[in-house]
Scaffold this motif. Structure first.
Motif, PDB file in Angstrom:
ATOM      1  N   ARG A 170       0.838  -1.218   0.000  1.00 28.23           N
ATOM      2  CA  ARG A 170       0.000   0.000   0.000  1.00 28.23           C
ATOM      3  C   ARG A 170       0.862   1.253   0.000  1.00 28.23           C
ATOM      4  NH1 ARG A 170      -2.830  -2.816   4.095  1.00 28.23           N
ATOM      5  NH2 ARG A 170      -1.890  -1.425   5.641  1.00 28.23           N
ATOM      6  N   THR A 171       1.955   1.225   0.752  1.00 25.66           N
ATOM      7  CA  THR A 171       2.830   2.396   0.822  1.00 25.66           C
ATOM      8  C   THR A 171       3.458   2.692  -0.529  1.00 25.66           C
ATOM      9  OG1 THR A 171       3.324   1.909   3.144  1.00 25.66           O
ATOM     10  CG2 THR A 171       4.816   3.391   1.999  1.00 25.66           C
ATOM     11  N   LYS A 172       3.896   1.663  -1.226  1.00 19.24           N
ATOM     12  CA  LYS A 172       4.477   1.863  -2.565  1.00 19.24           C
ATOM     13  C   LYS A 172       3.459   2.478  -3.519  1.00 19.24           C
ATOM     14  CE  LYS A 172       7.787  -1.966  -2.433  1.00 19.24           C
ATOM     15  NZ  LYS A 172       8.111  -3.305  -3.009  1.00 19.24           N
ATOM     16  N   ARG A 173       2.241   1.936  -3.510  1.00 20.86           N
ATOM     17  CA  ARG A 173       1.213   2.485  -4.413  1.00 20.86           C
ATOM     18  C   ARG A 173       0.885   3.919  -4.052  1.00 20.86           C
ATOM     19  NH1 ARG A 173      -1.116  -2.690  -3.548  1.00 20.86           N
ATOM     20  NH2 ARG A 173      -2.638  -1.776  -2.109  1.00 20.86           N
ATOM     21  N   ALA A 174       0.818   4.226  -2.749  1.00 21.04           N
ATOM     22  CA  ALA A 174       0.537   5.604  -2.325  1.00 21.04           C
ATOM     23  C   ALA A 174       1.666   6.542  -2.743  1.00 21.04           C
ATOM     24  CB  ALA A 174       0.334   5.651  -0.812  1.00 21.04           C
ATOM     25  N   MET A 175       2.907   6.082  -2.638  1.00 23.99           N
ATOM     26  CA  MET A 175       4.040   6.906  -3.077  1.00 23.99           C
ATOM     27  C   MET A 175       3.986   7.169  -4.571  1.00 23.99           C
ATOM     28  SD  MET A 175       7.328   5.490  -0.927  1.00 23.99           S
ATOM     29  CE  MET A 175       7.565   5.901   0.812  1.00 23.99           C
ATOM     30  N   ASP A 176       3.650   6.141  -5.338  1.00 21.04           N
ATOM     31  CA  ASP A 176       3.549   6.320  -6.795  1.00 21.04           C
ATOM     32  C   ASP A 176       2.459   7.334  -7.144  1.00 21.04           C
ATOM     33  OD1 ASP A 176       5.541   4.447  -7.144  1.00 21.04           O
ATOM     34  OD2 ASP A 176       4.163   2.775  -7.461  1.00 21.04           O
ATOM     35  N   ARG A 177       1.297   7.217  -6.490  1.00 23.31           N
ATOM     36  CA  ARG A 177       0.207   8.167  -6.772  1.00 23.31           C
ATOM     37  C   ARG A 177       0.605   9.583  -6.384  1.00 23.31           C
ATOM     38  NH1 ARG A 177      -3.014   3.943  -4.543  1.00 23.31           N
ATOM     39  NH2 ARG A 177      -3.078   5.080  -2.559  1.00 23.31           N
ATOM     40  N   PHE A 178       1.258   9.734  -5.228  1.00 17.11           N
ATOM     41  CA  PHE A 178       1.643  11.072  -4.790  1.00 17.11           C
ATOM     42  C   PHE A 178       2.663  11.689  -5.743  1.00 17.11           C
ATOM     43  CE2 PHE A 178       4.524  13.913  -2.570  1.00 17.11           C
ATOM     44  CZ  PHE A 178       3.643  14.834  -2.029  1.00 17.11           C
ATOM     45  N   GLU A 179       3.647  10.911  -6.160  1.00 21.32           N
ATOM     46  CA  GLU A 179       4.651  11.457  -7.076  1.00 21.32           C
ATOM     47  C   GLU A 179       4.024  11.866  -8.402  1.00 21.32           C
ATOM     48  OE1 GLU A 179       7.714   8.435  -7.188  1.00 21.32           O
ATOM     49  OE2 GLU A 179       8.990   9.677  -5.897  1.00 21.32           O
ATOM     50  N   ASP A 180       3.051  11.088  -8.872  1.00 25.84           N
ATOM     51  CA  ASP A 180       2.372  11.470 -10.117  1.00 25.84           C
ATOM     52  C   ASP A 180       1.686  12.820  -9.970  1.00 25.84           C
ATOM     53  OD1 ASP A 180       3.186   9.133 -11.311  1.00 25.84           O
ATOM     54  OD2 ASP A 180       1.326   8.052 -10.898  1.00 25.84           O
ATOM     55  N   VAL A 181       1.031  13.034  -8.827  1.00 26.63           N
ATOM     56  CA  VAL A 181       0.352  14.305  -8.598  1.00 26.63           C
ATOM     57  C   VAL A 181       1.363  15.424  -8.365  1.00 26.63           C
ATOM     58  CG1 VAL A 181      -1.225  15.548  -7.059  1.00 26.63           C
ATOM     59  CG2 VAL A 181      -1.695  13.171  -7.676  1.00 26.63           C
ATOM     60  N   PHE A 182       2.410  15.150  -7.606  1.00 28.35           N
ATOM     61  CA  PHE A 182       3.393  16.184  -7.256  1.00 28.35           C
ATOM     62  C   PHE A 182       4.104  16.717  -8.491  1.00 28.35           C
ATOM     63  CE2 PHE A 182       7.655  17.544  -6.002  1.00 28.35           C
ATOM     64  CZ  PHE A 182       7.364  18.432  -4.969  1.00 28.35           C
ATOM     65  N   TRP A 183       4.500  15.810  -9.381  1.00 29.98           N
ATOM     66  CA  TRP A 183       5.244  16.239 -10.561  1.00 29.98           C
ATOM     67  C   TRP A 183       4.328  16.572 -11.739  1.00 29.98           C
ATOM     68  CZ3 TRP A 183       9.829  17.591  -9.290  1.00 29.98           C
ATOM     69  CH2 TRP A 183      10.539  16.903  -8.304  1.00 29.98           C
ATOM     70  N   SER A 184       3.021  16.586 -11.514  1.00 27.35           N
ATOM     71  CA  SER A 184       2.090  16.909 -12.606  1.00 27.35           C
ATOM     72  C   SER A 184       2.002  18.400 -12.876  1.00 27.35           C
ATOM     73  CB  SER A 184       0.694  16.366 -12.271  1.00 27.35           C
ATOM     74  OG  SER A 184       0.152  17.038 -11.140  1.00 27.35           O
ATOM     75  N   GLY A 185       2.600  19.205 -12.010  1.00 26.60           N
ATOM     76  CA  GLY A 185       2.544  20.654 -12.190  1.00 26.60           C
ATOM     77  C   GLY A 185       1.499  21.332 -11.333  1.00 26.60           C
ATOM     78  N   GLN A 186       0.809  20.575 -10.487  1.00 24.15           N
ATOM     79  CA  GLN A 186      -0.180  21.187  -9.606  1.00 24.15           C
ATOM     80  C   GLN A 186       0.499  22.105  -8.599  1.00 24.15           C
ATOM     81  OE1 GLN A 186      -2.565  18.336  -7.516  1.00 24.15           O
ATOM     82  NE2 GLN A 186      -3.688  19.853  -6.335  1.00 24.15           N
ATOM     83  N   SER A 187      -0.189  23.176  -8.237  1.00 22.27           N
ATOM     84  CA  SER A 187       0.358  24.116  -7.275  1.00 22.27           C
ATOM     85  C   SER A 187       0.628  23.431  -5.947  1.00 22.27           C
ATOM     86  CB  SER A 187      -0.625  25.278  -7.069  1.00 22.27           C
ATOM     87  OG  SER A 187      -0.249  26.059  -5.961  1.00 22.27           O
ATOM     88  N   LEU A 188       1.768  23.795  -5.327  1.00 24.95           N
ATOM     89  CA  LEU A 188       2.111  23.212  -4.031  1.00 24.95           C
ATOM     90  C   LEU A 188       1.079  23.588  -2.976  1.00 24.95           C
ATOM     91  CD1 LEU A 188       6.001  23.741  -3.895  1.00 24.95           C
ATOM     92  CD2 LEU A 188       4.721  21.705  -4.597  1.00 24.95           C
ATOM     93  N   ASP A 189       0.566  24.812  -3.050  1.00 25.77           N
ATOM     94  CA  ASP A 189      -0.437  25.243  -2.073  1.00 25.77           C
ATOM     95  C   ASP A 189      -1.729  24.436  -2.221  1.00 25.77           C
ATOM     96  OD1 ASP A 189       1.181  27.154  -0.902  1.00 25.77           O
ATOM     97  OD2 ASP A 189       0.601  28.695  -2.358  1.00 25.77           O
ATOM     98  N   GLU A 190      -2.123  24.184  -3.455  1.00 27.71           N
ATOM     99  CA  GLU A 190      -3.337  23.391  -3.672  1.00 27.71           C
ATOM    100  C   GLU A 190      -3.145  21.961  -3.175  1.00 27.71           C
ATOM    101  OE1 GLU A 190      -4.328  23.552  -7.764  1.00 27.71           O
ATOM    102  OE2 GLU A 190      -4.772  25.714  -7.785  1.00 27.71           O
ATOM    103  N   LEU A 191      -1.994  21.396  -3.457  1.00 27.63           N
ATOM    104  CA  LEU A 191      -1.715  20.033  -3.000  1.00 27.63           C
ATOM    105  C   LEU A 191      -1.671  19.967  -1.481  1.00 27.63           C
ATOM    106  CD1 LEU A 191      -1.032  17.118  -3.708  1.00 27.63           C
ATOM    107  CD2 LEU A 191       1.369  17.797  -3.940  1.00 27.63           C
TER     108      LEU A 191
END
Length: 246
Positions: free
Chosen positions: A56-77
């Motif tokens: 579960r931790t690996k999958r959560a890390m993968d999902r978070f990295e996808d969102v983090f590096w997608s260009g979304q604002s840090l404040d929104e995240l």
């Protein structure tokens, strides 16, 4: 030979099945066997729980990295994550952003030491996450190292009891000696049954923890560099602003 003597010398039939060996064993040996079986069940419960947790931790890390590096604002995240419990990379991100927000929203606005404070927060968060991932792994190490010796203790008690019975019966034939020795060695077998999976699982799970820790530390270094660049930009902007006004 007198038939009565032959009947007396005839060996008593023993149940050599696993359950038979258990029920015929000395009560101390039975306690050792039951304790080792309970330890084995505990080990397998930890192994299954940790395997699922790391997956579960690996999958959560993968999902978070996808969102983090997608260009979304840090404040929104940050706003989307701060309202719920965070683990893994999300916990590292939220902890650093909280320190960032406190520094920029506070009245003092102490920018100079902010990178050091963020690094300290990141280190503490990573340590907390690693401790969470490592929890109860020491049980596997303890059972893996102590299990064979506990089984050997049961074997020694069983052999001593077997030799005492042999001396009392004054019969040293293999048919009389073998069942008692088998009961005693059964304790060692159960000890190995509990210890071997515990040792193998401990080494494997520790390797998984090391990989997850490396991902946490790698993300922390990258995120710290991102925040450091933003801090330098804000400090540079604040330094040039009075000159422009003049």
């Amino acid at each position: 030979m007198n038939p009565a003597d032959v009947a007396q010398a005839a060996p008593v039939a023993h149940d050599m099945s696993f359950f038979g060996l258990f029920w015929q064993a000395h009560f101390i040996v039975k306690l050792v066997m039951l304790g080792l079986l309970a330890a084995s069940v505990w080990c397998w419960a930890i192994i299954v729980d940790k395997t699922l947790l790391y997956s579960r931790t690996k999958r959560a890390m993968d999902r978070f990295e996808d969102v983090f590096w997608s260009g979304q604002s840090l404040d929104e995240l940050f706003r989307s994550l701060q309202s719920r419990p965070a683990t893994g990379l999300a916990a590292v991100f939220v902890a650093a952003m909280r320190e960032w927000k406190r520094s920029f929203e506070g009245s003092g606005r102490s920018f100079q030491s902010l990178p050091q404070r963020i690094d300290k927060v990141l280190d503490v968060t990573i340590q907390r996450e690693v401790e969470r991932l490592n929890s109860r792994l020491t049980v596997l190490a303890s059972i893996g190292s102590a299990g064979p010796y506990i089984g050997l203790f049961g074997t020694v008690i069983g052999i001593m009891n077997s030799f005492t019975s042999i001396a009392a019966s004054k019969n040293t034939s293999l048919a009389v000696v073998a069942p008692g020795i088998a009961e005693a060695l059964f304790a060692t077998a159960i000890g190995l049954f509990a210890a071997i999976p515990a040792v193998l699982a401990y080494n494997k799970l520790q390797s998984e923890v090391g990989k997850l820790q490396s991902r946490l530390e790698g993300f922390a270094d990258e995120f710290s560099a991102i925040l450091s660049r933003q801090i330098d930009e804000r400090i540079g902007h604040a330094g040039h602003h009075p000159a422009n006004a003049a």
